[in-house]
Design a protein around this motif. Structure first.
Motif, PDB file in Angstrom:
ATOM      1  N   MET A  96      45.954  41.558  64.739  1.00  0.00           N
ATOM      2  CA  MET A  96      45.461  41.606  63.376  1.00  0.00           C
ATOM      3  C   MET A  96      45.965  40.371  62.629  1.00  0.00           C
ATOM      4  O   MET A  96      47.130  40.031  62.680  1.00  0.00           O
ATOM      5  N   LYS A  97      45.075  39.709  61.924  1.00  0.00           N
ATOM      6  CA  LYS A  97      45.419  38.509  61.175  1.00  0.00           C
ATOM      7  C   LYS A  97      46.151  38.884  59.886  1.00  0.00           C
ATOM      8  O   LYS A  97      45.754  39.785  59.174  1.00  0.00           O
ATOM      9  N   SER A  98      47.236  38.166  59.614  1.00  0.00           N
ATOM     10  CA  SER A  98      48.011  38.412  58.407  1.00  0.00           C
ATOM     11  C   SER A  98      47.433  37.621  57.242  1.00  0.00           C
ATOM     12  O   SER A  98      47.103  36.447  57.383  1.00  0.00           O
ATOM     13  N   HIS A  99      47.273  38.279  56.104  1.00  0.00           N
ATOM     14  CA  HIS A  99      46.787  37.627  54.897  1.00  0.00           C
ATOM     15  C   HIS A  99      47.960  37.382  53.969  1.00  0.00           C
ATOM     16  O   HIS A  99      48.901  38.169  53.939  1.00  0.00           O
ATOM     17  N   PRO A 100      47.905  36.334  53.175  1.00  0.00           N
ATOM     18  CA  PRO A 100      49.009  36.080  52.241  1.00  0.00           C
ATOM     19  C   PRO A 100      49.036  37.153  51.147  1.00  0.00           C
ATOM     20  O   PRO A 100      48.042  37.844  50.905  1.00  0.00           O
ATOM     21  N   ILE A 101      50.192  37.279  50.516  1.00  0.00           N
ATOM     22  CA  ILE A 101      50.315  38.193  49.388  1.00  0.00           C
ATOM     23  C   ILE A 101      49.351  37.710  48.306  1.00  0.00           C
ATOM     24  O   ILE A 101      49.174  36.509  48.114  1.00  0.00           O
ATOM     25  N   GLN A 102      48.678  38.647  47.634  1.00  0.00           N
ATOM     26  CA  GLN A 102      47.687  38.224  46.648  1.00  0.00           C
ATOM     27  C   GLN A 102      47.538  39.228  45.520  1.00  0.00           C
ATOM     28  O   GLN A 102      47.745  40.421  45.697  1.00  0.00           O
ATOM     29  N   PHE A 103      47.193  38.714  44.357  1.00  0.00           N
ATOM     30  CA  PHE A 103      46.843  39.542  43.212  1.00  0.00           C
ATOM     31  C   PHE A 103      45.356  39.830  43.272  1.00  0.00           C
ATOM     32  O   PHE A 103      44.568  38.971  43.661  1.00  0.00           O
ATOM     33  N   GLU A 104      44.980  41.027  42.889  1.00  0.00           N
ATOM     34  CA  GLU A 104      43.579  41.417  42.763  1.00  0.00           C
ATOM     35  C   GLU A 104      43.378  41.946  41.355  1.00  0.00           C
ATOM     36  O   GLU A 104      44.266  42.603  40.810  1.00  0.00           O
ATOM     37  N   ILE A 105      42.237  41.655  40.767  1.00  0.00           N
ATOM     38  CA  ILE A 105      41.892  42.274  39.493  1.00  0.00           C
ATOM     39  C   ILE A 105      40.596  43.041  39.677  1.00  0.00           C
ATOM     40  O   ILE A 105      39.759  42.691  40.510  1.00  0.00           O
TER      41      ILE A 105
ATOM     42  N   SER B 180      51.184  41.137  52.430  1.00  0.00           N
ATOM     43  CA  SER B 180      50.441  40.526  53.543  1.00  0.00           C
ATOM     44  C   SER B 180      49.929  41.565  54.536  1.00  0.00           C
ATOM     45  O   SER B 180      48.986  41.298  55.270  1.00  0.00           O
ATOM     46  N   ASN B 181      50.502  42.769  54.532  1.00  0.00           N
ATOM     47  CA  ASN B 181      50.024  43.830  55.426  1.00  0.00           C
ATOM     48  C   ASN B 181      48.934  44.687  54.780  1.00  0.00           C
ATOM     49  O   ASN B 181      48.485  45.661  55.361  1.00  0.00           O
ATOM     50  N   GLY B 182      48.537  44.342  53.542  1.00  0.00           N
ATOM     51  CA  GLY B 182      47.467  45.057  52.860  1.00  0.00           C
ATOM     52  C   GLY B 182      47.936  46.169  51.936  1.00  0.00           C
ATOM     53  O   GLY B 182      47.136  46.736  51.197  1.00  0.00           O
ATOM     54  N   GLU B 183      49.225  46.495  51.977  1.00  0.00           N
ATOM     55  CA  GLU B 183      49.733  47.553  51.104  1.00  0.00           C
ATOM     56  C   GLU B 183      49.832  47.079  49.666  1.00  0.00           C
ATOM     57  O   GLU B 183      50.200  45.933  49.402  1.00  0.00           O
ATOM     58  N   ILE B 184      49.534  47.977  48.734  1.00  0.00           N
ATOM     59  CA  ILE B 184      49.697  47.685  47.313  1.00  0.00           C
ATOM     60  C   ILE B 184      51.176  47.848  46.989  1.00  0.00           C
ATOM     61  O   ILE B 184      51.748  48.918  47.216  1.00  0.00           O
ATOM     62  N   VAL B 185      51.802  46.792  46.465  1.00  0.00           N
ATOM     63  CA  VAL B 185      53.232  46.828  46.168  1.00  0.00           C
ATOM     64  C   VAL B 185      53.528  46.837  44.669  1.00  0.00           C
ATOM     65  O   VAL B 185      54.649  47.109  44.266  1.00  0.00           O
ATOM     66  N   ALA B 186      52.537  46.548  43.846  1.00  0.00           N
ATOM     67  CA  ALA B 186      52.715  46.587  42.392  1.00  0.00           C
ATOM     68  C   ALA B 186      51.354  46.737  41.730  1.00  0.00           C
ATOM     69  O   ALA B 186      50.341  46.280  42.264  1.00  0.00           O
ATOM     70  N   VAL B 187      51.348  47.395  40.572  1.00  0.00           N
ATOM     71  CA  VAL B 187      50.116  47.565  39.788  1.00  0.00           C
ATOM     72  C   VAL B 187      50.427  47.339  38.317  1.00  0.00           C
ATOM     73  O   VAL B 187      51.544  47.566  37.870  1.00  0.00           O
ATOM     74  N   GLY B 188      49.435  46.897  37.591  1.00  0.00           N
ATOM     75  CA  GLY B 188      49.586  46.686  36.160  1.00  0.00           C
ATOM     76  C   GLY B 188      48.905  47.770  35.360  1.00  0.00           C
ATOM     77  O   GLY B 188      48.183  48.612  35.900  1.00  0.00           O
ATOM     78  N   GLU B 189      49.150  47.731  34.068  1.00  0.00           N
ATOM     79  CA  GLU B 189      48.521  48.699  33.170  1.00  0.00           C
ATOM     80  C   GLU B 189      47.099  48.260  32.844  1.00  0.00           C
ATOM     81  O   GLU B 189      46.654  47.211  33.300  1.00  0.00           O
ATOM     82  N   ALA B 190      46.397  49.045  32.046  1.00  0.00           N
ATOM     83  CA  ALA B 190      45.023  48.730  31.658  1.00  0.00           C
ATOM     84  C   ALA B 190      45.003  47.681  30.550  1.00  0.00           C
ATOM     85  O   ALA B 190      45.818  47.740  29.628  1.00  0.00           O
ATOM     86  N   TYR B 191      44.078  46.755  30.653  1.00  0.00           N
ATOM     87  CA  TYR B 191      43.856  45.736  29.624  1.00  0.00           C
ATOM     88  C   TYR B 191      42.409  45.810  29.180  1.00  0.00           C
ATOM     89  O   TYR B 191      41.508  45.967  29.994  1.00  0.00           O
ATOM     90  N   THR B 192      42.187  45.679  27.894  1.00  0.00           N
ATOM     91  CA  THR B 192      40.838  45.740  27.348  1.00  0.00           C
ATOM     92  C   THR B 192      40.031  44.528  27.769  1.00  0.00           C
ATOM     93  O   THR B 192      38.842  44.638  28.078  1.00  0.00           O
ATOM     94  N   ARG B 193      40.686  43.372  27.807  1.00  0.00           N
ATOM     95  CA  ARG B 193      39.978  42.124  28.134  1.00  0.00           C
ATOM     96  C   ARG B 193      40.466  41.551  29.464  1.00  0.00           C
ATOM     97  O   ARG B 193      41.655  41.610  29.782  1.00  0.00           O
ATOM     98  N   LYS B 194      39.544  40.984  30.194  1.00  0.00           N
ATOM     99  CA  LYS B 194      39.849  40.376  31.480  1.00  0.00           C
ATOM    100  C   LYS B 194      40.878  39.262  31.311  1.00  0.00           C
ATOM    101  O   LYS B 194      41.807  39.146  32.122  1.00  0.00           O
ATOM    102  N   ARG B 195      40.755  38.474  30.274  1.00  0.00           N
ATOM    103  CA  ARG B 195      41.691  37.352  30.085  1.00  0.00           C
ATOM    104  C   ARG B 195      43.113  37.845  29.852  1.00  0.00           C
ATOM    105  O   ARG B 195      44.071  37.186  30.252  1.00  0.00           O
ATOM    106  N   ASP B 196      43.277  39.011  29.218  1.00  0.00           N
ATOM    107  CA  ASP B 196      44.613  39.572  29.035  1.00  0.00           C
ATOM    108  C   ASP B 196      45.199  40.033  30.370  1.00  0.00           C
ATOM    109  O   ASP B 196      46.398  39.898  30.621  1.00  0.00           O
ATOM    110  N   CYS B 197      44.358  40.552  31.233  1.00  0.00           N
ATOM    111  CA  CYS B 197      44.786  40.952  32.571  1.00  0.00           C
ATOM    112  C   CYS B 197      45.244  39.723  33.361  1.00  0.00           C
ATOM    113  O   CYS B 197      46.294  39.740  34.002  1.00  0.00           O
TER     114      CYS B 197
END
Length: 70
Positions: free
Chosen positions: A1-10, A31-48
């Motif tokens: 299985m190919k390892s992916h770098p750690i990444q933020f998703e919105i 890098s293993n695909g597990e979610i390690v942190a999450v943020g709260e809700a933001y009204t605007r994409k730019r704030d996220c």
């Protein structure tokens, strides 16, 4: 299985679902695909996106010390 770098998703939650309200959210995947942190809700994409930059800056400036909180 190919390892992916750690990444933020919105993503946009258009309707409230369970404990999650509508809005823009970010999550950080390891890098293993597990979610390690999450943020709260933001009204605007730019704030996220700004929140992601704040997290990145905080991590870059963090000390190596780990504190156990009781």
């Amino acid at each position: 299985m190919k390892s992916h770098p750690i990444q933020f998703e919105i993503f946009q939650q258009k309707k409230a679902s369970g404990h999650r309200g509508a809005g823009w959210y970010w999550r950080l995947r390891d890098s293993n695909g597990e979610i390690v942190a999450v943020g709260e809700a933001y009204t605007r994409k730019r704030d996220c996106l700004r929140a992601i930059e704040n997290v990145r800056d905080a991590v870059a400036n963090a000390a190596a010390k780990v504190q156990i909180v009781k």
